[in-house]
Design a protein around this motif. Structure first.
Motif, PDB file in Angstrom:
ATOM      1  N   LEU A 170     -38.027  11.020  42.362  1.00  0.00           N
ATOM      2  CA  LEU A 170     -36.682  10.600  41.986  1.00  0.00           C
ATOM      3  C   LEU A 170     -35.720  11.769  41.900  1.00  0.00           C
ATOM      4  CD1 LEU A 170     -37.559   8.003  39.194  1.00  0.00           C
ATOM      5  CD2 LEU A 170     -37.400   7.667  41.673  1.00  0.00           C
ATOM      6  N   ALA A 171     -36.247  12.994  42.039  1.00  0.00           N
ATOM      7  CA  ALA A 171     -35.386  14.175  41.982  1.00  0.00           C
ATOM      8  C   ALA A 171     -34.540  14.275  43.247  1.00  0.00           C
ATOM      9  CB  ALA A 171     -36.237  15.433  41.817  1.00  0.00           C
ATOM     10  N   GLY A 172     -33.471  15.003  43.161  1.00  0.00           N
ATOM     11  CA  GLY A 172     -32.633  15.240  44.347  1.00  0.00           C
ATOM     12  C   GLY A 172     -31.633  14.128  44.576  1.00  0.00           C
ATOM     13  N   ASP A 173     -32.060  13.107  45.325  1.00  0.00           N
ATOM     14  CA  ASP A 173     -31.143  12.011  45.668  1.00  0.00           C
ATOM     15  C   ASP A 173     -31.270  10.826  44.726  1.00  0.00           C
ATOM     16  OD1 ASP A 173     -33.561  10.966  46.404  1.00  0.00           O
ATOM     17  OD2 ASP A 173     -32.962  10.373  48.419  1.00  0.00           O
ATOM     18  N   GLY A 174     -31.955  11.028  43.596  1.00  0.00           N
ATOM     19  CA  GLY A 174     -32.151   9.920  42.667  1.00  0.00           C
ATOM     20  C   GLY A 174     -33.218   8.947  43.105  1.00  0.00           C
TER      21      GLY A 174
END
Length: 281
Positions: A170-174
């Motif tokens: 979920l990191a970065g672009d959600g």
């Protein structure tokens, strides 16, 4: 006029030659082959470039350069050429992954400029079978995940990814790209789970599929359900579906230090036939 050896980005017209290389090792190359068969060689559709290494005018080795850097049927000379190209381009991938020997050589050449890696997994046994389990009965409650169960499955997928890779998807672009991938596997009937009272107890996906081979990935058992044999019975169920509906050969690769998983897959009928390697950034 081609020189004796050359390396370049393949264009869509070279698809037949690229498929011939990929299909020379259908099990090892299942992941990239499945993408190329759907998307062709156009970088926008493929999600990356396909580099080709030619010797005497013939395409002999490939390297997929996208979210992952993947050497394919790569000779030592091809690996050197791919490493030169990768150094010039700079690192854009989140991992290097492929057969252990070529991947180790590629990483040795790239580490001085790309390193250090977050983690290196040098020996991930490749396990293969072409028949249903004769010793483990399939879990009758493992089934294909339905589209409306996306919200039920997603937390299990995030937990599996985080445990396996060490970072959240979920990191970065959600998590938009990861959610799209999970939705794709569900919609194509390649996501399997045992769901009880709205909670996933076991899950696995067929992450790559070609007419000749497919690859299981994302195997996960809920922490509270571990030790009950669900990984074995669940894998037996997914294996049966894969052999019936998807491909005549089923593979997976696993970390060498994950002794319980290796034993479970062996009991289901998978046998170690080689090894992969992963370099994680």
């Amino acid at each position: 006029m081609l020189t004796q050896t050359t390396t370049r980005v393949l264009d869509p017209g070279e698809l037949p030659a690229a498929l011939a290389v990929l299909e020379s090792a259908p099990v090892e190359n299942a992941f990239v082959t499945s993408r190329v068969q759907v998307a062709g060689l156009d970088p926008w559709r493929l999600g990356g470039e396909m580099w080709g290494w030619y010797a005497d005018g013939r395409l002999r080795s490939l390297c997929y350069s996208g979210a992952n850097l993947v050497p394919i049927c790569a000779t030592p000379e091809a690996i050197r050429a791919f490493a030169d190209r990768a150094r010039r381009a700079g690192r854009r991938c989140s991992s290097i992954v492929g057969p252990a020997g070529p991947t180790a050589q590629l990483w040795r050449l790239l580490e001085p400029s790309w390193g250090p890696a977050r983690e290196v997994r040098p020996n991930q046994p490749l396990m293969v079978t072409d028949r249903p389990s004769s010793d483990v009965a399939p879990d009758p409650l493992v089934r294909r995940v339905r589209k409306e169960e996306m919200d039920v499955l997603m937390p299990a997928c995030v937990a599996m990814f985080t445990e396996e890779v060490g970072v959240s998807p979920l990191a970065g672009d959600g998590g938009l790209l990861y959610q799209a991938r999970v939705a794709e596997l569900i919609s194509t009937g390649r996501s399997f789970a045992r769901i009880e009272d709205g909670k996933v107890l076991f899950k696995a996906e067929i992450g790559a599929a070609t007419p000749r081979a497919c690859q299981i990935q994302g195997v996960w058992v809920a922490p509270e359900a571990r030790g009950r044999g669900l990984s074995e019975t669940g894998m037996a169920a997914v294996l049966r579906q894969a052999l019936t509906d998807v491909a005549p050969v089923v593979s997976l690769y696993v970390n060498d230090y994950n002794t319980p998983a290796r034993k479970a897959y062996s009991r289901v009928g998978f046998r170690e036939t080689g090894a992969f390697m992963s370099v994680l950034f």
